[in-house]
Design an enzyme around this catalytic site. Structure first.
Site, mmCIF file in Angstrom:
data_model
loop_
_atom_site.group_PDB
_atom_site.id
_atom_site.type_symbol
_atom_site.label_atom_id
_atom_site.label_comp_id
_atom_site.label_asym_id
_atom_site.label_seq_id
_atom_site.Cartn_x
_atom_site.Cartn_y
_atom_site.Cartn_z
ATOM 1 N N ASP A 1 15.676 88.961 43.289
ATOM 2 C CA ASP A 1 14.608 89.728 43.936
ATOM 3 C C ASP A 1 14.480 89.326 45.398
ATOM 4 O O ASP A 1 14.802 88.199 45.794
ATOM 5 C CB ASP A 1 13.277 89.553 43.208
ATOM 6 C CG ASP A 1 12.808 88.108 43.142
ATOM 7 O OD1 ASP A 1 13.647 87.208 42.936
ATOM 8 O OD2 ASP A 1 11.593 87.865 43.311
ATOM 9 N N GLU B 1 11.233 85.264 41.712
ATOM 10 C CA GLU B 1 11.007 84.097 42.562
ATOM 11 C C GLU B 1 10.104 84.428 43.746
ATOM 12 O O GLU B 1 9.270 83.624 44.148
ATOM 13 C CB GLU B 1 12.345 83.541 43.062
ATOM 14 C CG GLU B 1 12.271 82.115 43.602
ATOM 15 C CD GLU B 1 11.855 82.030 45.066
ATOM 16 O OE1 GLU B 1 11.480 80.920 45.513
ATOM 17 O OE2 GLU B 1 11.906 83.058 45.776
#
Length: 376
Positions: free
Chosen positions: A68, A133
């Site tokens: 991400d 994250e």
């Protein structure tokens, strides 16, 4: 075009704004499966996670990272589309080029080379990849680590691909991180007219002396690995927008990045003691992002130092500076955790980019770390 660069471009082309993986982990899984990795996909909530392992023996070496990325912001401020990987003046541009799709590409290419040269390598290699994250980080690495512990799978060494370098790849690696504790504090007063202060209770005035004490508090002195704990106000607001109204509440957001010299419980107690000493009426909600961790000298640090020396011809610097990473979820299991990745100058910025030569050097460093630790 190198295989590392080509893979990095494939990943950057996926608009995987947190928590959306956007198919990145499928690309990664296909590459690893071809190398003999056992593939597991774990979805928790909206978050995709990948656990891929080759071998069933210890020691277990894990590459950890995230697919991400943060939102690109105003696209018209980029020199090229943030999700169209673009080569310009020896650099690769795109959101995630540094944080951290290039690291993942370098890890995979290092594995491909290593397994080709050492098909009967010692121990096991694994990848722990999440799409959570950059977001709340509650359905990602922490959940996978819990699952591994339930299955009695123990990580010995974990290398996180976060961008740690400052001027050139490998000049700084992180062997620990500070803890992060946030507070949402509301000071309660009584709203009223500014012309009649005796009929109101101004929470701003009430809190001002306590703020001085909080800012001046010496939480600890740090140590050889960590700077002193830091208290910072990140937002403060009150009022209705009118200049003739005493507000009824004051709201603050604050954060402490703390060392191993103090615990989050001690911080909470000391802050609440200061607030009580000023007879404040308040509510306070706490959020712990992670405790500090430190990896002492050992095989993982030795391997990283040796690999960087081989590839870059200089000695690296150990550091615990910067923000948090998913290493905070792995370290409490007893694993040695180290972070090593690209230059961090453009992370989360417009025109994020990595030098192509630096990408190849990172791939070489990862390869030599594997040789040091698991070579047959």
């Amino acid at each position: 075009m190198s295989a590392t660069l080509e893979l990095a471009q494939q990943l950057i082309a996926r608009s995987s704004v947190t928590p959306d993986d956007s198919g990145c982990q499928k690309i990664i899984a296909e590459r690893l499966q071809a190398l003999g990795f056992n593939i597991e996909h774990h979805r928790f909530g909206e978050v995709d996670n990948l656990w891929a392992r080759r071998g069933d023996q210890r020691p277990l070496f894990v590459f950890a990272g995230h697919t991400d990325v943060v939102p690109p912001g105003a696209v018209d401020q980029w020199q090229s589309d943030p999700f169209t990987p673009t080569l310009n003046n020896g650099c690769l541009y795109g959101r995630g080029a540094v944080d951290m799709k290039s690291s993942i590409a370098a890890m995979i290419r290092a594995c491909e080379r290593f397994i080709d040269a050492h098909p009967q390598h010692q121990g096991s290699i694994a990848f722990l990849i999440t799409s959570d994250e950059e977001g709340p980080a509650i359905d990602g690495t922490v959940k996978v680590v819990d699952l591994l512990q339930q299955r009695d799978e123990h990580i010995d060494w974990c290398l996180v691909g976060e961008p740690t370098s400052t001027k050139t790849v490998g000049d700084v690696v992180k062997n620990g991180r500070r803890g992060s504790l946030s507070g949402n504090l509301t000071i309660i007063g009584t709203q009223g007219h500014v012309a009649y202060p005796q009929q109101a209770d101004n929470p701003i005035h009430r809190f001002a002396p306590a703020l001085v004490d909080l800012v001046n508090e010496q939480w600890d002195n740090g140590n050889a690995f960590f700077p002193p704990t830091s208290f910072q106000i990140s937002n403060i607001n009150a009022g209705t927008g009118a200049n003739n109204v005493i507000p009824g509440e004051l709201n603050l957001l604050f954060n402490l990045r703390f060392s191993t010299e103090i615990t989050q419980q001690e911080i909470r107690q000391r802050i609440e003691k200061i607030l009580h000493s000023h007879a404040l009426e308040y509510t306070l909600d706490w959020a712990l992002s992670g405790n500090p961790f430190l990896t002492a000298e050992g095989k993982l640090i030795d391997a990283a130092r040796t690999a960087i020396k081989q590839v870059r011809r200089f000695d690296t610097e150990l550091s615990t500076s910067g923000g948090t990473s998913d290493g905070r979820f792995v370290a409490p299991t007893g694993a040695q955790v180290l972070e090593l990745g690209p230059i961090n100058a453009t992370i989360h910025k417009v025109n994020e980019h990595i030098e192509i030569d630096e990408l190849e050097r990172l791939h070489e460093i990862y390869y030599h770390i594997l040789v040091q630790l698991l070579g047959d």
